[in-house]
Enzyme design. Structure first.
Site, short mmCIF file in Angstrom:
data_model
loop_
_atom_site.label_atom_id
_atom_site.label_comp_id
_atom_site.label_asym_id
_atom_site.label_seq_id
_atom_site.Cartn_x
_atom_site.Cartn_y
_atom_site.Cartn_z
N ARG A 96 11.22 5.82 -20.44
CA ARG A 96 10.82 4.56 -19.79
C ARG A 96 9.44 4.72 -19.17
NH1 ARG A 96 15.84 5.66 -20.02
NH2 ARG A 96 17.11 4.14 -21.11
N HIS A 108 24.26 13.94 -23.90
CA HIS A 108 23.86 13.07 -25.01
C HIS A 108 23.67 13.84 -26.30
CE1 HIS A 108 22.17 10.04 -21.84
NE2 HIS A 108 23.49 10.08 -21.85
N GLN A 128 20.89 15.03 -19.75
CA GLN A 128 20.84 13.85 -20.64
C GLN A 128 19.89 14.13 -21.81
OE1 GLN A 128 20.79 9.94 -18.13
NE2 GLN A 128 19.81 11.52 -16.88
N ASP A 166 6.19 16.39 -8.86
CA ASP A 166 6.26 16.90 -10.23
C ASP A 166 7.22 18.10 -10.27
OD1 ASP A 166 3.71 17.47 -12.74
OD2 ASP A 166 5.77 18.23 -12.66
N VAL A 167 8.18 18.03 -11.17
CA VAL A 167 9.19 19.12 -11.26
C VAL A 167 8.54 20.48 -11.47
CG1 VAL A 167 11.18 17.80 -12.06
CG2 VAL A 167 9.51 18.59 -13.72
N ASN A 185 12.18 13.64 -8.24
CA ASN A 185 11.64 12.76 -9.28
C ASN A 185 10.23 12.30 -8.93
OD1 ASN A 185 12.70 11.70 -11.86
ND2 ASN A 185 12.02 9.73 -10.99
N CYS A 222 33.59 14.66 -42.20
CA CYS A 222 34.36 15.92 -42.03
C CYS A 222 34.02 16.61 -40.71
CB CYS A 222 34.07 16.86 -43.21
SG CYS A 222 32.41 17.56 -43.19
N1 APR Z 1 8.29 15.51 -12.67
C1 APR Z 1 9.27 14.77 -12.08
N2 APR Z 1 9.73 13.60 -12.60
C2 APR Z 1 9.14 13.16 -13.74
C3 APR Z 1 8.10 13.88 -14.40
C4 APR Z 1 7.69 15.11 -13.80
N3 APR Z 1 6.72 15.86 -14.36
N4 APR Z 1 7.72 13.16 -15.49
C5 APR Z 1 8.49 12.05 -15.52
N5 APR Z 1 9.33 12.03 -14.47
C6 APR Z 1 10.35 11.03 -14.13
C7 APR Z 1 9.92 9.60 -14.33
O1 APR Z 1 9.36 9.11 -13.13
C8 APR Z 1 11.24 8.90 -14.67
O2 APR Z 1 11.84 8.36 -13.49
O3 APR Z 1 11.41 11.24 -15.03
C9 APR Z 1 12.12 10.02 -15.21
C10 APR Z 1 12.47 9.87 -16.68
O4 APR Z 1 13.23 8.69 -16.81
P1 APR Z 1 13.60 8.16 -18.26
O5 APR Z 1 12.40 8.15 -19.13
O6 APR Z 1 14.38 6.90 -18.07
O7 APR Z 1 14.56 9.29 -18.87
P2 APR Z 1 16.09 9.55 -18.57
O8 APR Z 1 16.44 9.15 -17.16
O9 APR Z 1 16.39 10.94 -18.97
O10 APR Z 1 16.81 8.54 -19.60
C11 APR Z 1 18.23 8.63 -19.73
O11 APR Z 1 18.12 7.06 -21.58
O12 APR Z 1 17.17 6.33 -23.55
C12 APR Z 1 18.21 7.04 -23.02
O13 APR Z 1 19.41 8.73 -24.11
C13 APR Z 1 18.19 8.47 -23.48
O14 APR Z 1 18.87 10.46 -22.26
C14 APR Z 1 18.08 9.28 -22.18
C15 APR Z 1 18.63 8.31 -21.16
#
Ligand code: APR
Length: 265
Positions: A35, A133, A101, A248-249, A231, A144
């Protein structure tokens, strides 16, 4: 004491720590998130990747899936220091389980890297890993149930062999949970019981938008667990957290792991 130090103290003291991760933990490895402005779903139509589309039009699904896979994983990618920090917490007995996920397989690779680097890592240490996932590097036959590495199958798709079929005649499906598809039957109950048992529940790098993962932090909080959300941006579930660490992680998780080690001494 700042929020990261508070979280480290709680992790050091807790009997059961569980981490839920999302695409954000793999972003520093070059794997795109889903996203946001440059997310995967800004470039691809998620409606083309539903279980219903796979059943209706497996050939067209596989042509689109090949393009999505190459966009997400084509450039090659390695675990990053955030994956390795979680693997080190697991190696040292501070992490009971990782619920991811992500389908990139990077947590498992980080666990190998950390174990290799530590001659006295006992093989029973480490965290239970639940790939909520599935795993994008495998395919599974819908008839199968046979699982195979996906690379040779992707080669066949590149050569126009769509949909790729198993020796039994059944169609192969990426071994991931598609929109509209149920998680594997054991995964969800296990994830929920881990959330309920956890003394500390971490939600790392996820927008907490997609169920059932999005409800796990609240389930942990309802049974008295400390919920920490780590996050870059605000998530859908920040209100369920007792600690929210913004950043940032790749900076935060190694610092958190170091603070837990310091707490022990
Ligand atoms: N450090 C910390 N957070 C981060 C970083 C970073 N370097 N980069 C991105 N993010 C955060 C973003 O701010 C966002 O809130 O990670 C989050 C990622 O969110 P999504 O893109 O929605 O991913 P996710 O939450 O894993 O989506 C869940 O949706 O489309 C389905 O199956 C797919 O497993 C996925 C599920």
């Amino acid at each position: 004491m700042d929020d990261l130090e508070r979280l480290a103290d709680e992790i050091a003291d807790a009997d059961t720590v569980v981490a839920l991760t999302g695409a954000g933990i793999s972003a520093p490895s070059g794997v795109p998130t889903f996203r946001g402005d440059d997310g995967v779903w800004a470039r691809f139509d998620e409606g083309q990747f539903t279980y219903g589309r796979f059943q209706r039009d497996p050939a067209g699904f596989w042509r689109d899936r090949l393009e999505l896979y190459e966009t997400m994983f084509g450039d090659g990618f390695e675990p990053n220091p955030a994956h390795e920090a979680l693997a080190a917490l697991a190696r040292d007995g501070h992490l009971e389980a990782i619920l991811t996920q992500n389908t990139d397989g990077l947590h498992a690779r980080a666990a190998e890297t950390v174990a290799d680097g530590d001659e006295n890592a006992s093989n029973q240490s480490g965290a239970e890993l639940l790939e909520l996932h599935g795993n994008a590097h495998r395919v599974r036959c819908v008839q199968c149930g046979r699982r195979k590495p996906n690379e040779p199958i992707l080669e066949r798709v590149r050569d126009g062999d769509v949909p790729p079929r198993c020796e039994c005649g059944g169609v192969f499906k990426p071994d991931v949970v598609l929109f509209g598809e149920q998680l594997s039957p054991a995964t969800l109950p296990r994830s929920r019981s881990l959330a309920r048992e956890s003394g500390v529940f971490l939600a790392i790098g996820s927008s907490l938008f997609v169920e059932p993962a999005a409800s796990l932090p609240r389930q942990a909080a309802q049974t008295g667990g400390t919920v920490g959300i780590v996050n870059l941006e605000e998530t859908e579930r920040d209100r369920d957290a007792s600690v929210v660490v913004r950043g940032d992680v790749v900076d935060l998780l190694p610092r958190l792991q170091g603070l837990v080690v310091d707490d022990e001494h």
